[in-house]
Design an enzyme around this catalytic site. Structure first.
Site, PDB file in Angstrom:
ATOM      1  N   GLU A   1      -9.270   2.819   7.865  1.00 37.85           N
ATOM      2  CA  GLU A   1      -8.930   3.870   6.785  1.00 37.85           C
ATOM      3  C   GLU A   1      -7.636   3.418   6.209  1.00 37.85           C
ATOM      4  OE1 GLU A   1     -10.833   6.545   6.183  1.00 37.85           O
ATOM      5  OE2 GLU A   1     -12.295   6.274   7.476  1.00 37.85           O
TER       6      GLU A   1
ATOM      7  N   VAL B   1     -12.155   1.460   4.267  1.00 38.76           N
ATOM      8  CA  VAL B   1     -12.019   0.074   3.977  1.00 38.76           C
ATOM      9  C   VAL B   1     -13.196  -0.607   4.890  1.00 38.76           C
ATOM     10  CG1 VAL B   1     -10.675  -1.813   4.007  1.00 38.76           C
ATOM     11  CG2 VAL B   1      -9.656   0.466   3.431  1.00 38.76           C
TER      12      VAL B   1
ATOM     13  N   ASP C   1       4.396   3.123  -1.980  1.00 41.21           N
ATOM     14  CA  ASP C   1       3.942   3.109  -0.616  1.00 41.21           C
ATOM     15  C   ASP C   1       4.335   2.119   0.205  1.00 41.21           C
ATOM     16  OD1 ASP C   1       3.029   4.798   1.312  1.00 41.21           O
ATOM     17  OD2 ASP C   1       0.900   4.358   0.939  1.00 41.21           O
TER      18      ASP C   1
END
Length: 333
Positions: free
Chosen positions: A67, A73, A179
């Site tokens: 994830e 993914v 991020d």
């Protein structure tokens, strides 16, 4: 009342942060190195071909990879090419879907050995599927869990690649990452270290924010307080990431009873307590580099350019380290 936590790795706070003007060591050397770096990026053939007929019908799923931020993914195969497909739910708004796909198109122009390669994106019902370069040794958070703290010589190469990747995003693509953390730094068995999951699409970032509750551990104080997000916010995340990679511990997340610190506790520490520091057992140049990333005041925090001029970064440029051999022990298909 916030409960004091034990500190098994000996991380220390920095009550005497140095002023910004002491952090820049050799600006002329930096400017020369950056000119050389930008020329290398312009000439290197690191941009994957754009694939126009990407769709789930043309992709064979090999296995699930995990994830990511806001989506699943998977390792997929297109003809004879392996790639990673990330699926992010964006909703049924057709106008929004088209805008996100249009914004993602800028990734086709990205040419850097420090940024994940992009093959294309397509719409699948109410989700956007992004197909990117597959990195067969995975992300640094998984490597950290499996292999423990990153060796110092390898850590220097990782820091070098992260800073160069951020500079490329800022100076060439005009993108703020937003991020940065170990799970968004990936590596392959050739020794390449690349950034992924950066904020190229504002609308996609908003969609992820509504579907994914992430950690605030890497957030800068100004971001938690509702201030503007800037390049300096990424630099704070870089400093926290380095501490985690070096020690296998996140600042402020220590507990004497084997329970995680609550998110409100963490956010309080980030805003109210002094910045964390690496223990004295680490090289001084590395500790000063991290200190420069972790000033509470973003105006005093180092810029990417100033980080490049610091002795530690210059030292990493001169080191010849076999990252590929180290990374290969974590290789999956």
């Amino acid at each position: 009342m916030f409960k004091r936590r034990k500190n098994p790795k000996g991380l220390m706070l920095n009550p005497n942060a140095k002023p910004k003007d002491e952090l820049v060591d050799n600006q002329k050397t930096f400017e020369h190195n950056m000119e050389t770096f930008m020329e290398q990026c312009a000439n290197v053939n690191q941009r994957p071909a754009c694939i126009s007929d990407l769709s789930n019908q043309n992709l064979t799923v090999v296995r699930r990879l995990g994830e990511g931020n806001g989506g699943a993914v998977a390792l997929v195969k297109y003809k004879n090419l392996y790639m990673a497909r990330k699926t992010v739910y964006v909703g049924a708004n057709t106008k929004l879907q088209k805008q996100i796909l249009r914004e993602l198109g800028i990734l086709h122009h990205c040419r850097s050995p420090f940024i994940i390669g992009f093959y294309g994106a397509f719409l699948n019902e109410n989700s956007i599927c992004l197909c990117v370069e597959y990195m067969d040794c995975g992300s640094l958070d998984a490597i950290l869990r499996e292999g423990g703290p990153i060796p110092l010589d390898i850590l220097g190469c990782i820091i070098n690649s992260m800073v160069k990747g951020l500079i490329y995003l800022y100076n060439v693509m005009h993108i703020i990452h937003r991020d940065l953390k170990p799970s968004n730094v990936i590596i392959n068995s050739l020794g390449y270290i690349k950034l992924c999951d950066f904020g190229v699409s504002g609308e996609l970032v908003n969609s992820i924010a509504h579907t994914f509750v992430g950690t605030s551990t890497y957030m800068s104080p100004e971001r938690i307080c509702g201030g503007d997000y800037s390049v300096k916010s990424d630099i704070w995340s870089l400093g926290i990431t380095i501490i985690e990679l070096a020690t296998q511990e996140l600042p402020w997340c220590f507990s004497g009873v084997n329970e995680p610190m609550g998110i409100l506790d963490v956010m309080h520490c980030i805003v109210q307590e002094d910045p964390p520091r690496l223990p004295d057992s680490f090289p001084e140049d590395l500790r000063l580099f991290v200190d420069a990333c972790l000033h509470k005041d973003p105006n005093l925090r180092a810029s990417p350019q100033e980080l490049c001029a610091m002795p530690y970064f210059q030292y990493t440029l001169m080191k010849n380290v076999d990252v590929a051999s180290w990374a290969s022990q974590f290789r999956s298909l």
